[in-house]
Design an enzyme around this catalytic site. Structure first.
Site, PDB file in Angstrom:
ATOM      1  N   CYS A 415       0.868  -1.454   0.102  1.00  0.00           N
ATOM      2  CA  CYS A 415       0.018   0.085   0.074  1.00  0.00           C
ATOM      3  C   CYS A 415       0.927   1.188  -0.074  1.00  0.00           C
ATOM      4  O   CYS A 415       0.534   2.054  -0.730  1.00  0.00           O
ATOM      5  CB  CYS A 415      -1.028   0.082   1.235  1.00  0.00           C
ATOM      6  SG  CYS A 415      -0.731  -0.856   2.565  1.00  0.00           S
ATOM      7  N   ARG A 444       7.375 -11.032   5.481  1.00  0.00           N
ATOM      8  CA  ARG A 444       7.007 -10.723   6.994  1.00  0.00           C
ATOM      9  C   ARG A 444       7.716 -11.380   7.919  1.00  0.00           C
ATOM     10  O   ARG A 444       7.781 -12.453   7.899  1.00  0.00           O
ATOM     11  CB  ARG A 444       5.422 -10.752   7.128  1.00  0.00           C
ATOM     12  CG  ARG A 444       4.405  -9.829   6.303  1.00  0.00           C
ATOM     13  CD  ARG A 444       3.059  -9.879   6.441  1.00  0.00           C
ATOM     14  NE  ARG A 444       2.513  -9.093   5.545  1.00  0.00           N
ATOM     15  CZ  ARG A 444       1.081  -8.853   5.317  1.00  0.00           C
ATOM     16  NH1 ARG A 444       0.468  -9.765   5.951  1.00  0.00           N
ATOM     17  NH2 ARG A 444       0.627  -7.940   4.628  1.00  0.00           N
ATOM     18  N   GLN A 462       0.918 -11.947  -3.197  1.00  0.00           N
ATOM     19  CA  GLN A 462      -0.695 -12.143  -3.074  1.00  0.00           C
ATOM     20  C   GLN A 462      -1.199 -11.309  -4.283  1.00  0.00           C
ATOM     21  O   GLN A 462      -0.642 -10.612  -4.968  1.00  0.00           O
ATOM     22  CB  GLN A 462      -0.987 -11.622  -1.679  1.00  0.00           C
ATOM     23  CG  GLN A 462      -0.599 -10.087  -1.486  1.00  0.00           C
ATOM     24  CD  GLN A 462      -1.047  -9.680  -0.138  1.00  0.00           C
ATOM     25  OE1 GLN A 462      -1.413 -10.407   0.793  1.00  0.00           O
ATOM     26  NE2 GLN A 462      -1.330  -8.535   0.234  1.00  0.00           N
ATOM     27  N   ASP A 464      -2.581  -8.544  -4.957  1.00  0.00           N
ATOM     28  CA  ASP A 464      -2.930  -7.223  -3.928  1.00  0.00           C
ATOM     29  C   ASP A 464      -3.185  -6.046  -4.937  1.00  0.00           C
ATOM     30  O   ASP A 464      -2.693  -5.875  -5.861  1.00  0.00           O
ATOM     31  CB  ASP A 464      -1.550  -6.926  -3.299  1.00  0.00           C
ATOM     32  CG  ASP A 464      -1.699  -5.920  -2.089  1.00  0.00           C
ATOM     33  OD1 ASP A 464      -3.046  -5.790  -1.680  1.00  0.00           O
ATOM     34  OD2 ASP A 464      -0.541  -5.403  -1.556  1.00  0.00           O
ATOM     35  N   HIS A 466      -4.975  -2.322  -4.800  1.00  0.00           N
ATOM     36  CA  HIS A 466      -5.520  -0.937  -4.256  1.00  0.00           C
ATOM     37  C   HIS A 466      -6.244  -0.066  -5.335  1.00  0.00           C
ATOM     38  O   HIS A 466      -5.621   0.244  -6.164  1.00  0.00           O
ATOM     39  CB  HIS A 466      -4.411  -0.110  -3.707  1.00  0.00           C
ATOM     40  CG  HIS A 466      -3.445  -0.856  -2.436  1.00  0.00           C
ATOM     41  ND1 HIS A 466      -2.398  -1.572  -2.616  1.00  0.00           N
ATOM     42  CD2 HIS A 466      -3.825  -1.149  -1.305  1.00  0.00           C
ATOM     43  CE1 HIS A 466      -1.984  -2.180  -1.322  1.00  0.00           C
ATOM     44  NE2 HIS A 466      -3.036  -1.800  -0.734  1.00  0.00           N
ATOM     45  N   LYS A 549     -14.266  -2.179   7.454  1.00  0.00           N
ATOM     46  CA  LYS A 549     -13.677  -3.475   6.546  1.00  0.00           C
ATOM     47  C   LYS A 549     -14.623  -4.596   6.204  1.00  0.00           C
ATOM     48  O   LYS A 549     -15.656  -4.567   7.072  1.00  0.00           O
ATOM     49  CB  LYS A 549     -12.457  -4.091   7.003  1.00  0.00           C
ATOM     50  CG  LYS A 549     -12.591  -4.842   8.237  1.00  0.00           C
ATOM     51  CD  LYS A 549     -10.981  -5.297   8.841  1.00  0.00           C
ATOM     52  CE  LYS A 549     -11.349  -5.940   9.989  1.00  0.00           C
ATOM     53  NZ  LYS A 549      -9.980  -6.814  10.414  1.00  0.00           N
ATOM     54  N   HIS A 622      -8.118  -1.160  -0.049  1.00  0.00           N
ATOM     55  CA  HIS A 622      -7.252  -2.412  -0.085  1.00  0.00           C
ATOM     56  C   HIS A 622      -8.180  -3.655  -0.311  1.00  0.00           C
ATOM     57  O   HIS A 622      -9.122  -3.737   0.251  1.00  0.00           O
ATOM     58  CB  HIS A 622      -6.953  -2.637   1.479  1.00  0.00           C
ATOM     59  CG  HIS A 622      -5.885  -1.284   1.817  1.00  0.00           C
ATOM     60  ND1 HIS A 622      -4.483  -1.184   2.006  1.00  0.00           N
ATOM     61  CD2 HIS A 622      -6.324  -0.125   2.463  1.00  0.00           C
ATOM     62  CE1 HIS A 622      -4.169  -0.030   2.487  1.00  0.00           C
ATOM     63  NE2 HIS A 622      -5.352   0.739   2.826  1.00  0.00           N
TER      64      HIS A 622
END
Length: 756
Positions: A415, A444, A462, A464, A466, A549, A622
């Site tokens: 992000c 991570r 992933q 991912d 945005h 969310k 997200h």
């Protein structure tokens, strides 16, 4: 003890304490005389002193409650849905504060419902012990064992019984004992040189069975921080939690038999509710998951309110073991792990085929749905992470490097980089919504003890994305994401559930903005339900601090729940990075490149400038659908038990000759199907034909072609379908061109069923 912060800050100061001491009455276990483990014939002094102090405080508390006024309060029972799925009317009941308990109202509830009740819930959000007096006007509902919340409470209570048995058996210092996905565990420190052995399981289970018969209650008490330190001063582990994780006003403890434990609760009414209890395994672990901290012993268990459920659970475990992705991954040569890089998957050629098929699927959908794929750096200056807020809240979970006298970190998420990409030039409302998709590698720093096959890794990728959009575009974007979910999960046969999490107590931004965003999400969810998408759940107060969310949970072939997808609204990052765009209202002078300014030295974002006329901040969404590819591959492996649908299968076709004389035709068949981008192997080894077929079946090829002179002359193939038993003895004779056409269609249509 259940501690919400399961991974405390590793940099926090560690406390010194002595090792567990033996009671004066400890004696060797005659059944395990070869073990250094001791059985306690009486409780250690620290347990006796702790329990006496608890009793003293409980007497004072009970006397205070007795002296309080017990005013009448308004209580309504929510009895859930009737047999037709319609809400039952609320039932008002007579009640008094500090006196009436949710458990006392069960007499008004049908026995078919009340017999399965584990815990109560107040006003749809606060879990409450059945025997804990009510304190205010409220709506009381009841949570059964069959619900996830009910199971967690039941297993948490069962963990306390395990802790009590361990404390009585070993005289150990307990750390914490939470519920987990398939039961519970308890961590403990035994005396130096001692370890839990499998021969200890039976004595521990016998002690637990005795406690069940004693119908031990779970007694709750709120204790001040000062008294908690006095109560648990004997344990460095409890002291760590008290000094680092608890609020200044103290916390609650629960007594169950001889165990008094630091715990938030809630719990079941008493131990007689536990009808089946079994220890499943034991292992060693590190306190706080830190390899530099104390080594502890961990005991896993599972428990149920019915013996039949234990039998069913064991059958489930047997099937789950057969489907274990770590086992199938080795058998099918999909992936492996190596200690040279813990938590990082070595994806082999056949595993990479699955990975690539998933990416190809998503890329094809991105093209249809207006996504733009981008690539962003793997490593960023710490100033970026300070500006985004991740450095302050997430740095312990990042891999940090020193480069040219500056701090850098490998990215754990995309992000902030996408914010830089949005803000690197002037943006217009005409460009919105802007959907940035990124398959970049993420890292991570997961604790070594938390790593678990491909479901919990350190290096992953992933899907991912945005989305930068206007507030008016939120509803349409969310509806589009729901359609995306149906498309992807439908291909794999996964049903899914949606849960909306709303504004938490601590949040950023204005309430008006939050209310508007939540309203738009509810509109999208209601629209999804109206179109036949199923009911959604409300999870009040559990949103992220930066926005509401939607969590999406899928259910696999074993009816296990997995959270892969997430949809999160974010008002904070666009503000931190001062992202803006030109609106249609008034032309404005282009902004300076504020998004690339250096963050303040203290890492706290400066107050964002006020936007001028014709300028607005985008909303950031997200979202991930499959989430981590590694984790999703693990889920798929276990869901299909290694029997992959044809379009994603790493082994689609195996061609076997009846005799060496047709080897040339076998090779021609391979070339023809490979030309159609299918994975085709041939077996020209000296093994017998039955052995070749059996090997192909064990490797889960979707189709096995057996060809001989007849097939060569007729330009056909004899097809054995993995999932059709009738074709195993002798397959179906299909012309070569027809077989190519049918399998091309099967692959293109991404059908779940293996049939042509």
């Amino acid at each position: 003890m259940e501690v919400k912060q399961s991974q405390p800050n590793k940099s926090q100061k560690k406390k010194n304490a002595s090792a567990p001491e033996k009671s004066q009455g400890a004696e060797a276990n005659p059944k395990t005389s070869d073990s250094s483990t001791a059985i306690m014939s009486q409780l250690p002094d620290f347990v006796v002193e702790r329990n006496e102090f608890f009793s003293e405080l409980k007497r004072k508390h009970d006397a205070e409650i007795l002296d309080r006024e017990h005013p009448v309060i308004n209580v309504v029972l929510d009895l859930g849905l009737d047999e037709n799925g319609a809400p039952r009317p609320g039932m008002p009941v007579a009640a008094k504060a500090w006196e009436s308990t949710p458990g006392s109202f069960l007499k008004h509830v049908d026995k078919a419902i009340s017999s399965d009740v584990v815990v109560a819930k107040l006003d749809g959000k606060d879990l409450w012990d059945l025997d804990r007096p009510l304190e205010r006007d409220c709506c009381v509902s009841y949570i059964p064992f069959t619900s996830p919340e009910g199971r967690n409470v039941f297993w948490h209570s069962s963990a306390h019984v395990l802790g009590e048995a361990a404390e009585c058996h070993y005289g150990c210092r307990l750390s914490h004992g939470p519920p987990v996905e398939q039961g519970f565990f308890y961590d403990m420190a035994l005396a130096e040189g001692q370890a839990v052995k499998e021969s200890d399981w039976s004595p521990l289970e016998s002690k637990a069975a005795k406690f069940f018969k004693e119908k031990q209650s779970f007694d709750r008490l709120h204790v001040s921080l000062l008294d908690l330190k006095k109560m648990f001063g004997y344990s460095k582990y409890k002291m760590y939690y008290i000094e680092n994780l608890l609020p200044p006003e103290g916390s609650t403890v629960y007594r169950c038999g001889s165990l008094v434990d630091l715990c938030l609760g809630p719990h079941i009414q008493n131990t007689s509710k536990i009808k089946a209890f079994q220890i499943m395994k034991n292992s060693s672990c590190y306190f706080r998951g830190d390899k530099d901290d104390d080594s502890l012993q961990r005991i896993y268990g599972v428990a149920f309110p019915d013996k039949k459920q234990m039998t069913e659970h064991k059958k489930f475990l047997e099937e789950a073991a057969k489907r274990d992705h770590r086992k199938i991954g080795i058998e099918q040569e999909l992936f492996f792990f190596n200690d040279v890089s813990p938590g990082s998957t070595f994806l082999l050629p056949h595993g990479t085929r699955i990975f690539n098929a998933l990416q190809k699927l998503l890329r094809s959908e991105y093209q249809k749905r207006g996504y733009s794929e981008v690539q962003s750096p793997n490593m960023y200056d710490s100033d970026l992470w300070k500006k985004s807020g991740h450095w302050q809240h997430y740095s312990e979970d990042m891999f940090v490097l020193d480069v040219e006298k500056k701090k850098w970190a490998l990215k754990p998420m995309n992000c902030p980089g996408h914010c830089i990409m949005f803000g690197h030039r002037e943006r217009s409302y005409r460009e919105l919504p802007l959907r940035m998709a990124d398959f970049g590698v993420l890292h991570r720093n997961e604790a070594s003890g938390a790593l678990n096959g491909m479901t919990r890794v350190r290096k992953f990728q992933q899907d991912d994305t945005h989305v930068f959009c206007t507030e008016d575009q939120i509803t349409a974007e969310i509806e589009g994401l729901f359609d995306f979910l149906k498309c992807i999960y439908g291909l794999f046969g996964f049903p899914f559930r949606l849960k909306l999490s709303t504004r938490p107590e601590k949040f950023l931004g204005e309430i008006k903005t939050w209310d508007g965003a939540e309203s738009k999400l509810k509109d999208a969810l209601n629209s999804f339900t109206a179109s036949g998408g199923g009911q959604w759940e409300l999870n009040e107060g559990d949103g992220a601090f930066y926005g509401p969310k939607i969590d999406i949970t899928i259910s696999d072939a074993l009816r296990r729940d997995w959270q892969c997808a997430t949809i999160q609204l974010d008002f904070q990052l666009p503000q931190n990075f001062e992202l803006e765009y030109m609106t249609a209202e008034v032309a404005s002078k282009p902004k300076s490149a504020a998004a690339t300014d250096e963050a303040p030295a203290d890492g706290i974002a400066a107050t964002p400038k006020v936007l001028g006329p014709g300028r607005a901040r985008p909303v950031m969404i997200h979202r991930a659908i499959v989430g981590s590819f590694e984790r999703f591959m693990a889920i798929l492996t276990e869901n299909f038990a290694g029997k992959w649908p044809f379009w994603i299968s790493p082994r689609q076709i195996l061609v076997i000759p009846v005799m060496p004389a047709v080897n040339d035709y076998v090779e021609e068949v391979q070339r023809l199907f490979k030309a159609q981008k299918m994975y085709v192997d041939i077996d020209l080894s000296g093994n017998t034909m039955p052995k070749k077929i059996r090997t192909g079946q064990l490797q889960q090829y979707n189709f096995i072609f057996v060809v001989g002179a007849q097939e060569r002359e007729s330009r056909s193939v004899n097809i054995r379908n993995r999932d059709d038993p009738e074709t195993q003895a002798k397959g179906e004779l299909v012309p070569l061109d027809e077989a190519i056409g049918k399998l091309k269609a099967l692959k293109k249509e991404r059908r779940l069923i293996n049939a042509i």
